[in-house]
Design a protein around this motif. Structure first.
Motif, PDB file in Angstrom:
ATOM      1  N   LEU A 187      14.750  44.515  34.915  1.00 56.00           N
ATOM      2  CA  LEU A 187      14.892  44.845  36.332  1.00 56.00           C
ATOM      3  C   LEU A 187      15.429  43.648  37.122  1.00 56.00           C
ATOM      4  O   LEU A 187      16.351  43.790  37.937  1.00 56.00           O
ATOM      5  N   LEU A 188      14.876  42.480  36.864  1.00 50.95           N
ATOM      6  CA  LEU A 188      15.330  41.289  37.568  1.00 50.95           C
ATOM      7  C   LEU A 188      16.798  40.995  37.268  1.00 50.95           C
ATOM      8  O   LEU A 188      17.570  40.623  38.155  1.00 50.95           O
ATOM      9  N   GLN A 189      17.174  41.173  35.997  1.00 50.15           N
ATOM     10  CA  GLN A 189      18.559  40.923  35.619  1.00 50.15           C
ATOM     11  C   GLN A 189      19.490  41.937  36.287  1.00 50.15           C
ATOM     12  O   GLN A 189      20.599  41.591  36.702  1.00 50.15           O
ATOM     13  N   GLU A 190      19.018  43.166  36.399  1.00 50.20           N
ATOM     14  CA  GLU A 190      19.816  44.187  37.078  1.00 50.20           C
ATOM     15  C   GLU A 190      20.036  43.801  38.544  1.00 50.20           C
ATOM     16  O   GLU A 190      21.146  43.928  39.074  1.00 50.20           O
ATOM     17  N   TRP A 191      18.969  43.314  39.198  1.00 48.37           N
ATOM     18  CA  TRP A 191      19.089  42.881  40.593  1.00 48.37           C
ATOM     19  C   TRP A 191      20.091  41.739  40.719  1.00 48.37           C
ATOM     20  O   TRP A 191      20.901  41.709  41.644  1.00 48.37           O
ATOM     21  N   LYS A 192      20.029  40.808  39.762  1.00 49.50           N
ATOM     22  CA  LYS A 192      20.963  39.685  39.802  1.00 49.50           C
ATOM     23  C   LYS A 192      22.402  40.171  39.614  1.00 49.50           C
ATOM     24  O   LYS A 192      23.319  39.745  40.323  1.00 49.50           O
ATOM     25  N   ASN A 193      22.583  41.072  38.683  1.00 51.52           N
ATOM     26  CA  ASN A 193      23.930  41.584  38.402  1.00 51.52           C
ATOM     27  C   ASN A 193      24.518  42.330  39.598  1.00 51.52           C
ATOM     28  O   ASN A 193      25.731  42.322  39.813  1.00 51.52           O
ATOM     29  N   GLN A 194      23.640  42.994  40.352  1.00 48.42           N
ATOM     30  CA  GLN A 194      24.093  43.747  41.519  1.00 48.42           C
ATOM     31  C   GLN A 194      24.241  42.851  42.752  1.00 48.42           C
ATOM     32  O   GLN A 194      24.637  43.322  43.827  1.00 48.42           O
ATOM     33  N   GLY A 195      23.925  41.572  42.620  1.00 45.79           N
ATOM     34  CA  GLY A 195      24.018  40.672  43.772  1.00 45.79           C
ATOM     35  C   GLY A 195      22.963  40.945  44.804  1.00 45.79           C
ATOM     36  O   GLY A 195      23.170  40.756  46.000  1.00 45.79           O
TER      37      GLY A 195
END
Length: 561
Positions: free
Chosen positions: A387-395
């Motif tokens: 989830l955290l990585q997804e948030w990072k990827n989405q900016g």
């Protein structure tokens, strides 16, 4: 024990104490009693008893003079106003006290001058009241100048009243509803349309609602012949809209629009912000663009002054480059909500629920502000990493530096981007006190989104659909909230003021009221909620339809966390 003997002894002790009182103390006690009972005749006798040729030598202090002047001032500004003899006695005695004070070289205080100014105004000497007020210089208050202002207004001396107002403005004194209505009323009487417009806007800026007598003054203006003749028939609609947006919505200030007879109705406002009489949509009013920019600069300056261990300028530059967000989330506030129990910690699921709910409303991902330290801790739990990585990827995730106060970051981002802020923080800490409170409450009302989790179910509490303030529309109509004792806003009376023929869709109030009732009895559909949210968020003055765009393909722009 013999009770009668005890009572007699007590009385004797009291009488002995009274006999032992010095003349100064006895005078003070008697004068205080006069002030409490507002007894003018006894006060006059007391003053004469200590100022006559055979009177005991009692030094009169500021307290004595001010108490006497208070009694006089009260006597000309109370129910005794209908008794000419009492009124005249109070005025004559008050000036006698004041002259005695000056002759004995006792310097008058602001309270002294205010009382004497009231006496001068009571005998219709506004010039004297104004000169008295000016004599205290920067110590003058609203109450010091009010007697002169009201006196000039009562006697329809509009130019002199304006002179008092201008002088008060030079001292930084702000007029309140009674003073503004007095100025409004005199210009209504004189048929000065431009001045009525000016004071109506000053009233809009000073109060959130008007009292009943103010509403009556407004009705008398809009119902008059002069009001129907003022206004421009042809105006640049685009300019009006642009200025209204620049002002934060709710008013344009360009002058009376259109012309013709006004229709004044007493109405209510529906839950969706529409007037039940004319069906016009009211606005959730924001601070204007100049205030917004000044606010953002103030936050940035204070942040850079206090965030010595971090480079706040780096965050400013980042926000400048990636400015497409419509909502900022105070990550710590959401994640720690209701987690003060034994097994409690940081709830990333709560944060995810808020993020997804925001996306479902606008189809744009919000920006989450969170400490780098907190992000690092969350990454240590394998179940959080995807989830955290997804948030990072989405900016969507910005990590604030170690040792920083993340309040500065989410506040600056919200102000700079003119977007929504999801937090239950009441913003009462010292850092918010540094920013001043003049417009802060207005800004919070327009931008803060609060939330609750009831049995695990998220509910976002969006900003109100309209603001409880006097509003001027781009069509030239006005809506004025009248003070109410009810906490139910649907019952509040508003003055709906439109030009004749501008609300042809609802030619009578009964039809509009029925529509209002129907709207109030039914919840808006989800699509309508989204439309209302889009309307509110587009009041920041940007021409692009932010909420209509989908940002799922935003490039990775998360800073190093």
């Amino acid at each position: 024990m013999n009770t009668s003997n005890t009572a007699a002894t007590t009385t004797n002790i009291k009488n002995k104490k009274k006999k032992n009182l010095t003349p100064e103390i006895q005078f003070r006690l008697n004068l205080d009693q006069c002030s409490k009972t507002k007894d003018l005749s006894t006060a006059i006798s007391l003053f004469d008893s200590v100022t006559g040729t055979a009177a005991p030598k009692i030094h009169l202090s500021h307290h004595h003079y001010n108490s006497l002047l208070y009694i006089c001032s009260n006597s000309v500004n109370s129910d005794n106003d209908d008794d000419p003899s009492t009124r005249n006695s109070a005025i004559e005695f008050g000036f006698r006290v004041y002259n005695h004070m000056i002759s004995n070289k006792v310097s008058p205080s602001e309270a002294t001058v205010t009382a004497v100014a009231r006496l001068a105004a009571a005998k219709d000497d506004g010039d004297a009241a104004f000169e008295l007020a000016k004599s205290v210089g920067n110590q003058g208050k609203l109450r010091t100048y009010a007697p002169a202002l009201f006196c000039f207004c009562k006697n329809e001396l509009a130019d002199k009243a304006s002179e008092v107002e201008e002088h008060m403005g030079s001292l930084g004194l702000r007029l309140e509803e009674p003073e503004l209505v007095a100025l409004l009323k005199i210009n209504v009487t004189k048929g000065q349309g431009d001045k009525v417009y000016e004071y109506l806007h000053k009233l809009r800026a000073a109060v959130r609602e008007v009292n009943g007598s103010t509403a009556d003054v407004l009705e008398s203006w809009f119902g008059g012949e002069v009001a129907s003749r003022v206004g421009l028939e042809n105006q640049d609609i685009d300019q009006v809209k642009e200025v209204k947006l620049r002002n934060g919505g709710g008013w344009h200030g360009l002058g009376w629009l259109r012309n013709g007879k006004w229709v004044v109705q007493r109405s209510n406002i529906d839950s969706d912000g529409r007037c039940c009489a004319c069906r016009e949509q009211l606005t959730c009013v924001d601070i204007d663009r100049v205030e917004t920019e000044r606010f953002a600069q103030s936050v940035a300056s204070l942040a850079m002054e206090r965030e010595v261990q971090s480079n706040f300028k780096e965050f400013q530059d980042w926000i400048e480059e990636f400015s497409g967000y419509e909502a900022i989330v105070d990550g710590a506030n959401v994640g720690l909500y209701q987690q003060n129990f034994a097994e409690g910690g940081f709830s990333i699921s709560q944060l995810d629920a808020v993020v997804r709910e925001l996306y479902s409303k606008s189809k744009k991902w919000p920006l989450i502000i969170l400490h780098k330290k907190r992000i690092k801790q969350l990454f240590e739990n394998a179940s959080n990493r995807d989830l955290l990585q997804e948030w990072k990827n989405q900016g969507m995730l910005y990590g604030t530096p170690y040792g920083s106060n993340d309040d500065w970051y989410w506040l600056y981002a919200t102000v700079k981007l003119k977007c929504l802020l999801v937090t239950n923080d009441e913003m009462r800490d010292h850092i918010f006190e540094l920013l001043g409170s003049g417009f802060f409450l207005r800004w919070k009302e327009r931008h803060q989104v609060k939330y609750t989790f009831l049995k695990g179910n998220l509910k976002l509490l969006m900003p109100p659909t309209y603001s409880l303030v006097i509003q001027e529309s781009e069509s030239g109509s006005w809506h004025v909230p009248v003070a109410s004792e009810s906490s139910d806003e649907s019952l509040r009376t508003w003055l709906c003021i439109t030009r004749s023929g501008s609300s042809e869709a609802f030619p009578n109030s009964s039809e509009a009221s029925e529509v209002c009732k129907l709207n109030g009895d039914n919840q808006l559909l989800d699509s309508e909620n989204m439309e209302a949210l889009a309307h509110r968020n587009n009041l920041d003055g940007n021409s692009d339809d932010k909420l209509a765009s989908v940002t799922g393909k935003r490039k990775d722009r998360s800073p190093d966390v």
